[in-house]
Design a protein around this motif. Structure first.
Motif, PDB file in Angstrom:
ATOM      1  N   GLY A  70      72.236   4.517  22.279  1.00 31.43           N
ATOM      2  CA  GLY A  70      71.270   5.024  21.405  1.00 31.43           C
ATOM      3  C   GLY A  70      69.934   4.380  21.299  1.00 31.43           C
ATOM      4  N   ALA A 101      67.223   6.981  17.110  1.00 26.93           N
ATOM      5  CA  ALA A 101      68.659   7.648  16.471  1.00 26.93           C
ATOM      6  C   ALA A 101      69.398   6.903  15.753  1.00 26.93           C
ATOM      7  CB  ALA A 101      68.841   8.323  17.592  1.00 26.93           C
ATOM      8  N   VAL A 123      74.369   6.429  19.008  1.00 23.06           N
ATOM      9  CA  VAL A 123      75.072   7.682  19.023  1.00 23.06           C
ATOM     10  C   VAL A 123      76.163   8.074  19.641  1.00 23.06           C
ATOM     11  CG1 VAL A 123      72.700   8.719  17.961  1.00 23.06           C
ATOM     12  CG2 VAL A 123      73.293   8.872  20.408  1.00 23.06           C
ATOM     13  N   ILE A 159      76.190  14.628  15.549  1.00 27.40           N
ATOM     14  CA  ILE A 159      75.260  14.440  16.660  1.00 27.40           C
ATOM     15  C   ILE A 159      75.693  15.588  17.374  1.00 27.40           C
ATOM     16  CG2 ILE A 159      74.561  12.845  18.586  1.00 27.40           C
ATOM     17  CD1 ILE A 159      72.991  12.467  16.176  1.00 27.40           C
ATOM     18  N   SER A 189      71.554  11.396  12.606  1.00 23.56           N
ATOM     19  CA  SER A 189      71.330  10.104  13.128  1.00 23.56           C
ATOM     20  C   SER A 189      69.759  10.201  13.199  1.00 23.56           C
ATOM     21  CB  SER A 189      72.038   9.483  13.983  1.00 23.56           C
ATOM     22  OG  SER A 189      73.449   9.359  13.761  1.00 23.56           O
TER      23      SER A 189
END
Length: 508
Positions: free
Chosen positions: A298, A302, A306, A331, A357
């Motif tokens: 990620g 974010a 994620v 997500i 996110s």
């Protein structure tokens, strides 16, 4: 399920008042003491007539006062901007100019005399007096919902650093995921606290620890830089959860004491920030055969990570490059070629992240925000600039930065794939593939920067043996034509290998 980070912290701190929340190389702070410090500082902040929701810059290393400052800001409805005290002056000035904080809390001495500073700077001595005053917090107006929790500035390897605006609910969804069934982290655990707070990876240990009544075992930057101190201290920390970059764990594996026999409580490894290679994961599995190793992915934009997956022996045995996981709840991951979504599994393109996110954007930078953030199927989405594929099961495979893809002799080559192939050689500890450009800006050849296994060979003999060892492991067109040998690689402030810096150096 946590509803508000501040409320949850207060409840946990009250219920676990005598439990150690923060251990800074033997300096212990209990949950009760941390809450008292945060409340006292928050009460003082409330008296300063700061603009509503304005960010507060927090300057320091790994001191417990950093955490008290973060919580005090959140308690009073302010976001915080964490800045490491070893940051370069131009970076600090850029953060001041862009972030426009209303106040600076300086846990380490702030270089005001070398910068243009237009807001009050509260030095550590004054901060200590405020905290020692132990005022109760009577006003309750913590951050919540879409209020900003923190503004984290990117490493700024190209151009000025950008301030990523992460909301309370962005952070909340990450914490809930980390403390859920996907990772099954031990309760009341000891978390390694090594990544600096200016690096969003730090939130992978800080908030899961604080929101579960666990203990952060913080390691200051000076100790990380001193291998003797680091290797001596590490086995004594009684760690349960490791959070860090693969580069940092490679460094730790230079110590013979970094193993399951010496550190039997260390059962969970959480990686993010850069690629976890098969080689590193195999070495780690040999050292800690019963531990759970998680690979996550990620960008800062974010909220830390994620996607995640446990790297099992089966995955290790069947992978040239390790997957980076399945999307967390809330997500949606997709792969795009320009403005067109690719729907066939296994097709490579740019990784797009959409959902709860994704950060709000870049602070005071509408142009960069518009370039990177957009709305997809009614959700906030982010263009990562990372290449990847999704397989039929929805498992994400990261294929490196799109700006680390080059063309050489008609072949499209990923620098990360070259590096991964080089590190299959038993003679190489670590490697980085670097393109050498000609006057026309085209790639003329590849250079391999290598940290070799110990050898008494001359450079020519060493290079010949490495080439021989790679003969069946790397495609001929990907084989570097030049090998240079290093004892170490330069690292960014976030603990990642500074690849862009190395590319720049070899092309000067």
């Amino acid at each position: 399920m946590i509803k508000n980070i501040v409320t949850a912290f207060d409840q946990i701190a009250t219920a676990n008042a005598d439990q150690v929340a923060y251990d800074e190389m033997g300096k212990h702070t209990t949950y009760g003491q941390l809450k008292t410090a945060a409340d006292s500082l928050a009460a003082w902040l409330d008296q300063q007539s700061l603009p509503e929701h304005s960010p507060v810059l927090v300057f320091g290393d790994h001191q417990v006062e950093m955490i008290a400052s973060f919580m005090a800001a959140l308690k009073t409805g302010h976001s915080y901007i964490p800045v490491s005290s070893d940051s370069a002056l131009p970076r600090i000035q850029s953060i001041l100019d862009t972030g426009k904080p209303s106040l600076i809390l300086a846990i380490d001495p702030f270089p005001s005399d070398q910068l243009t500073v237009t807001v009050p700077v509260i030095a550590k001595e004054q901060l200590a007096t405020v905290i020692a005053d132990a005022q109760p917090l009577t006003s309750e107006h913590p951050v919540s919902g879409n209020d900003l929790a923190y503004v984290l500035f990117t490493s700024g390897t190209t151009g000025s650093p950008k301030g990523v605006e992460v909301s309370h609910d962005n952070l909340l969804t990450f914490i809930d995921w980390m403390l859920g069934a996907d990772f099954n982290l031990p309760q009341r655990a000891n978390y390694l606290g090594q990544p600096p707070y200016s690096f969003d990876l730090s939130n992978m240990f800080l908030y899961p620890a604080l929101m579960s009544g666990s203990t952060v075992k913080a390691i200051p930057h000076a100790v990380v830089e001193n291998f003797g101190q680091l290797f001596t201290a590490l086995p004594k920390l009684d760690l349960n959860v490791f959070v860090g970059t693969p580069s940092f764990v490679d460094m730790l594996m230079l110590s013979p004491a970094f193993n399951e026999q010496q550190m039997p409580g260390l059962t969970h490894f959480l990686f993010c920030g850069e690629e976890l290679t098969v080689k590193t994961a195999k070495n780690l599995h040999q050292r800690f055969p019963h531990a759970h190793i998680f690979n996550t992915y990620g960008p800062t934009e974010a909220t830390v990570a994620v996607s995640g997956v446990e790297i099992t022996p089966e995955i290790l045995a069947n992978s040239d490059r390790l997957p980076v996981g399945y999307a967390k709840p809330g997500i949606e991951l997709s792969i795009w070629n320009g403005d067109q979504q690719l729907t066939t599994p296994g097709q490579q393109g740019e990784i797009i992240i959409a959902g709860d996110s994704v950060a709000q954007g870049y602070m005071n930078n509408p142009q960069k925000t518009a370039q990177a953030f957009f709305t997809l199927n009614g959700q906030h989405a982010y263009r990562t600039g990372d290449a990847g594929i999704l397989d039929e099961d929805g498992l994400l495979h990261h294929k490196g930065r799109m700006d680390f893809q080059i063309k050489l002799h008609g072949f499209r080559i990923e620098l990360d794939e070259v590096r991964a192939s080089l590190e299959k050689s038993p003679l190489i500890k670590q490697a980085v593939a670097l393109p050498k450009y000609n006057r026309d800006g085209k790639v003329a050849h590849l250079i391999a920067a290598v940290i070799p296994k110990e050898t008494t060979d001359s450079e020519n003999d060493r290079t010949q043996k490495i080439r021989e060892s790679l003969k069946d492991l790397i495609m001929p067109y990907m084989m570097p034509t030049q090998f240079v040998y290093r004892e170490s690689f330069p690292m960014s402030a976030n603990g990642k290998i500074a690849v862009k810096q190395m590319i720049k150096e070899v092309n000067q």
